[in-house]
Design a protein around this motif. Structure first.
Motif, PDB file in Angstrom:
ATOM      1  N   GLY A 204       0.868  -1.181   0.000  1.00  0.00           N
ATOM      2  CA  GLY A 204       0.000   0.000   0.000  1.00  0.00           C
ATOM      3  C   GLY A 204       0.899   1.222   0.000  1.00  0.00           C
ATOM      4  N   SER A 205       0.574   2.156   0.870  1.00  0.00           N
ATOM      5  CA  SER A 205       1.347   3.390   1.008  1.00  0.00           C
ATOM      6  C   SER A 205       0.783   4.088   2.240  1.00  0.00           C
ATOM      7  N   ALA A 206       1.513   5.098   2.735  1.00  0.00           N
ATOM      8  CA  ALA A 206       0.895   5.952   3.758  1.00  0.00           C
ATOM      9  C   ALA A 206      -0.395   6.518   3.155  1.00  0.00           C
ATOM     10  N   ALA A 217      -6.324  10.200  -7.614  1.00  0.00           N
ATOM     11  CA  ALA A 217      -6.309   8.961  -8.399  1.00  0.00           C
ATOM     12  C   ALA A 217      -5.433   7.902  -7.728  1.00  0.00           C
ATOM     13  N   TYR A 218      -4.229   8.313  -7.284  1.00  0.00           N
ATOM     14  CA  TYR A 218      -3.273   7.381  -6.678  1.00  0.00           C
ATOM     15  C   TYR A 218      -3.799   6.828  -5.347  1.00  0.00           C
ATOM     16  N   CYS A 219      -4.240   7.781  -4.498  1.00  0.00           N
ATOM     17  CA  CYS A 219      -4.666   7.429  -3.153  1.00  0.00           C
ATOM     18  C   CYS A 219      -5.850   6.461  -3.178  1.00  0.00           C
ATOM     19  N   GLU A 258      10.273  10.442 -10.937  1.00  0.00           N
ATOM     20  CA  GLU A 258       9.312  10.620 -12.037  1.00  0.00           C
ATOM     21  C   GLU A 258       8.065  11.375 -11.583  1.00  0.00           C
ATOM     22  N   GLU A 259       7.491  10.950 -10.456  1.00  0.00           N
ATOM     23  CA  GLU A 259       6.237  11.582 -10.025  1.00  0.00           C
ATOM     24  C   GLU A 259       6.461  13.027  -9.589  1.00  0.00           C
ATOM     25  N   SER A 260       7.682  13.307  -9.090  1.00  0.00           N
ATOM     26  CA  SER A 260       7.958  14.663  -8.610  1.00  0.00           C
ATOM     27  C   SER A 260       7.905  15.681  -9.737  1.00  0.00           C
ATOM     28  N   ILE A 270       2.712  18.878   1.628  1.00  0.00           N
ATOM     29  CA  ILE A 270       2.064  18.016   2.628  1.00  0.00           C
ATOM     30  C   ILE A 270       2.862  16.719   2.787  1.00  0.00           C
ATOM     31  N   GLU A 271       3.284  16.149   1.664  1.00  0.00           N
ATOM     32  CA  GLU A 271       4.039  14.884   1.723  1.00  0.00           C
ATOM     33  C   GLU A 271       5.335  15.072   2.518  1.00  0.00           C
ATOM     34  N   GLY A 272       5.869  16.291   2.432  1.00  0.00           N
ATOM     35  CA  GLY A 272       7.113  16.593   3.149  1.00  0.00           C
ATOM     36  C   GLY A 272       6.987  16.556   4.659  1.00  0.00           C
TER      37      GLY A 272
HETATM   38  C1  LIG Z   1      -2.425  11.242  12.937  1.00  0.00           C
HETATM   39  C2  LIG Z   1      -1.646  12.289  12.367  1.00  0.00           C
HETATM   40  C3  LIG Z   1      -0.354  11.901  11.683  1.00  0.00           C
HETATM   41  C4  LIG Z   1      -0.428  12.287  10.291  1.00  0.00           C
HETATM   42  C5  LIG Z   1       0.850  12.060   9.566  1.00  0.00           C
HETATM   43  C6  LIG Z   1       0.725  12.631   8.234  1.00  0.00           C
HETATM   44  C7  LIG Z   1       1.938  12.622   7.443  1.00  0.00           C
HETATM   45  C8  LIG Z   1       1.634  13.073   6.074  1.00  0.00           C
HETATM   46  C9  LIG Z   1       2.544  12.504   5.105  1.00  0.00           C
HETATM   47  C10 LIG Z   1       1.892  11.630   4.131  1.00  0.00           C
HETATM   48  C11 LIG Z   1       2.864  10.948   3.322  1.00  0.00           C
HETATM   49  C12 LIG Z   1       2.231  10.296   2.158  1.00  0.00           C
HETATM   50  C13 LIG Z   1       3.253   9.541   1.467  1.00  0.00           C
HETATM   51  C14 LIG Z   1       2.756   8.903   0.246  1.00  0.00           C
HETATM   52  C15 LIG Z   1       3.905   8.676  -0.646  1.00  0.00           C
HETATM   53  C16 LIG Z   1       3.544   7.930  -1.850  1.00  0.00           C
HETATM   54  O1  LIG Z   1       2.879   6.944  -1.796  1.00  0.00           O
HETATM   55  C17 LIG Z   1       4.029   8.472  -3.131  1.00  0.00           C
HETATM   56  N1  LIG Z   1       5.261   9.127  -3.051  1.00  0.00           N
HETATM   57  C18 LIG Z   1       4.036   7.368  -4.137  1.00  0.00           C
HETATM   58  O2  LIG Z   1       5.132   7.235  -4.915  1.00  0.00           O
END
Ligand SMILES: CCCCCCCCCCCCCCCC(=O)[C@@H](N)CO
Ligand SMILES: NC(=O)C1=CN([C@@H]2O[C@H](COP(=O)(O)OP(=O)(O)OC[C@H]3O[C@@H](n4cnc5c(N)ncnc54)[C@H](OP(=O)(O)O)[C@@H]3O)[C@@H](O)[C@H]2O)C=CC1
Length: 362
Positions: A204-206, A217-219, A258-260, A270-272
């Motif tokens: 999966g992913s975060a 779309a990705y999420c 690539e995605e960047s 936000i991702e940072g």
């Molecule tokens: C409860 C509160 C805590 C919240 C923490 C939030 C942190 C936010 C960061 C989200 C990072 C998402 C990364 C996805 C990366 C990804 O899947 C892409 N780069 C795919 O290539």
């Protein structure tokens, strides 16, 4: 014997008296500290007792194994003595990856092979899996890792990208699991090998746990993988196959580069919030999570923490720890949403929208 019971009773008596004489505040602090110490020690003992996975002579199939996380997983598997099959589309990249993975072999008897296939087509992946099984035996570990992220503002993203994200990330996972399942089921039913359950680790992913601007779309495709993992974990108990899901946050991979190139600035900001990891470290976390027996595998505390408040009726990793964290995670999620909304309000999309409104009014 009687005397032993006697002194134990005396000890308990003294201990209770000592506890009873403590003030409420001191007692609470004392109990919290004792609970934490017991928890840490028991976790250490349980982790030690857990068998490391024996990779020797076992077949590991990794889709997306020619780059990034998949490649690192291939290297780790080879280092631990497994036969490794990687599956991806580009034959050139596969060839290079095979060289890298082979250089980490620990025995000449290990087979390291590559098969070119597109996971978004069942026929294609199933053909590759059949060849891999013929060559290296039934799959003991399968990691459907092939995936891609196409970030964009929803309003600007073409509809076909929503389909392609789902076709690769979600259906690519479904197709791979469908393709390996018959052979894995046979392996899992083998009575002699019953102790070592074959394993499927979904990637999966975060972004399987939270969504924000630019990742619609990705999420969505990664949330779908989370739902799939929950269902299969339960259903595959009947097949003696173990299911896990890994939620990496940002990893420094060719895919990320690539995605960047097309990532909206708000998404990057936000991702940072979370730290970026190397693919090698993420691959290590994935296997150590499997070895700890965790269904939900996270690499960093922040994502573990975030998961506890959106657990739903998914199984918890650690009933004590997760329950303790969940309320705080809910509070944090509120603060995060205020922060994320602030980034969007002052961001590029808001500016573009405002400008085009003003133009229309003129
Ligand atoms: C409860 C509160 C805590 C919240 C923490 C939030 C942190 C936010 C960061 C989200 C990072 C998402 C990364 C996805 C990366 C990804 O899947 C892409 N780069 C795919 O290539
Ligand atoms: N990097 C990150 O920040 C994060 C990544 N993830 C997830 O981790 C996984 C790996 O990502 P990452 O290492 O960055 O990706 P990379 O882009 O570095 O590697 C992707 C791999 O998948 C293969 N692949 C892509 N499309 C297909 C297809 N249709 N059929 C077969 N293979 C395909 C690629 O090879 P080829 O192009 O030759 O087919 C390559 O081997 C993905 O599922 C991703 O969503 C999760 C969280 C964060």
């Amino acid at each position: 014997m009687g005397c032993l019971t006697c002194s134990f009773a005396k000890f308990v008596d003294k201990y209770l008296l000592w506890l009873g004489n403590m003030s409420f505040k001191k007692l609470t602090i004392f109990l919290i500290i004792v609970t934490i110490i017991i928890w840490i020690i028991s976790k250490k003992i349980i982790d030690k007792m857990m068998n490391r996975i024996n990779f020797q002579g076992k077949h590991v199939i990794i889709t997306g194994g020619s780059s990034g996380l998949g490649l690192s997983l291939g290297v780790l598997s080879a280092q631990r003595g497994a036969h490794v099959s990687i599956i991806a589309r580009n034959p050139e990249k596969l060839k290079k990856a095979i060289e890298t993975i082979s250089s980490h072999k620990i025995s000449d008897s290990q087979t390291i092979s590559a098969f070119s296939a597109d996971v978004s087509s069942f026929d294609s992946i199933s053909h590759a899996v059949n060849k891999a099984v013929k060559y290296s035996g039934p799959p003991f570990i399968v990691i459907p890792c092939a995936g891609e992220s196409l970030p964009a503002y929803f309003s600007q993203q073409p509809l076909d990208e929503f389909h392609s994200q789902m076709n690769l990330n979600f259906f690519g996972t479904v197709n791979t699991i469908k393709a390996v399942l018959p052979e894995m089921t046979k392996l899992a039913a083998d009575k002699k090998k019953k102790k070592e359950k074959p394993k499927i680790i979904l990637v999966g992913s975060a972004a399987s746990l939270l969504g924000f601007i630019g990742f619609s779309a990705y999420c969505s495709s990664k949330f779908a993988i989370k739902g799939l993992a929950d269902c299969l974990r339960n259903e595959f108990k009947a097949l003696n196959i173990e299911v896990h899901i890994f939620y990496p946050s940002t990893m420094e991979t060719p895919g990320l580069i690539e995605e960047s190139k097309r990532k909206p600035s708000e998404t990057t900001e936000i991702e940072g919030t979370a730290k970026a990891f190397s693919a090698e470290d993420s691959a290590k976390s994935l296997f150590s999570g499997v070895e700890k027996g965790n269904f939900h595998i996270t690499q960093e505390f922040l994502i573990y923490f975030a998961r506890t408040s959106m657990n739903g009726l998914s199984p918890v990793n650690n009933i004590f720890f997760d329950t303790l964290l969940a309320p705080f995670s809910l509070i944090a999620s509120y603060i995060m949403s205020v922060y994320f909304d602030y980034i969007v309000r002052k961001g590029k999309l808001a500016k573009i929208t405002k400008e085009s409104f003003e133009k229309k009014l003129k």
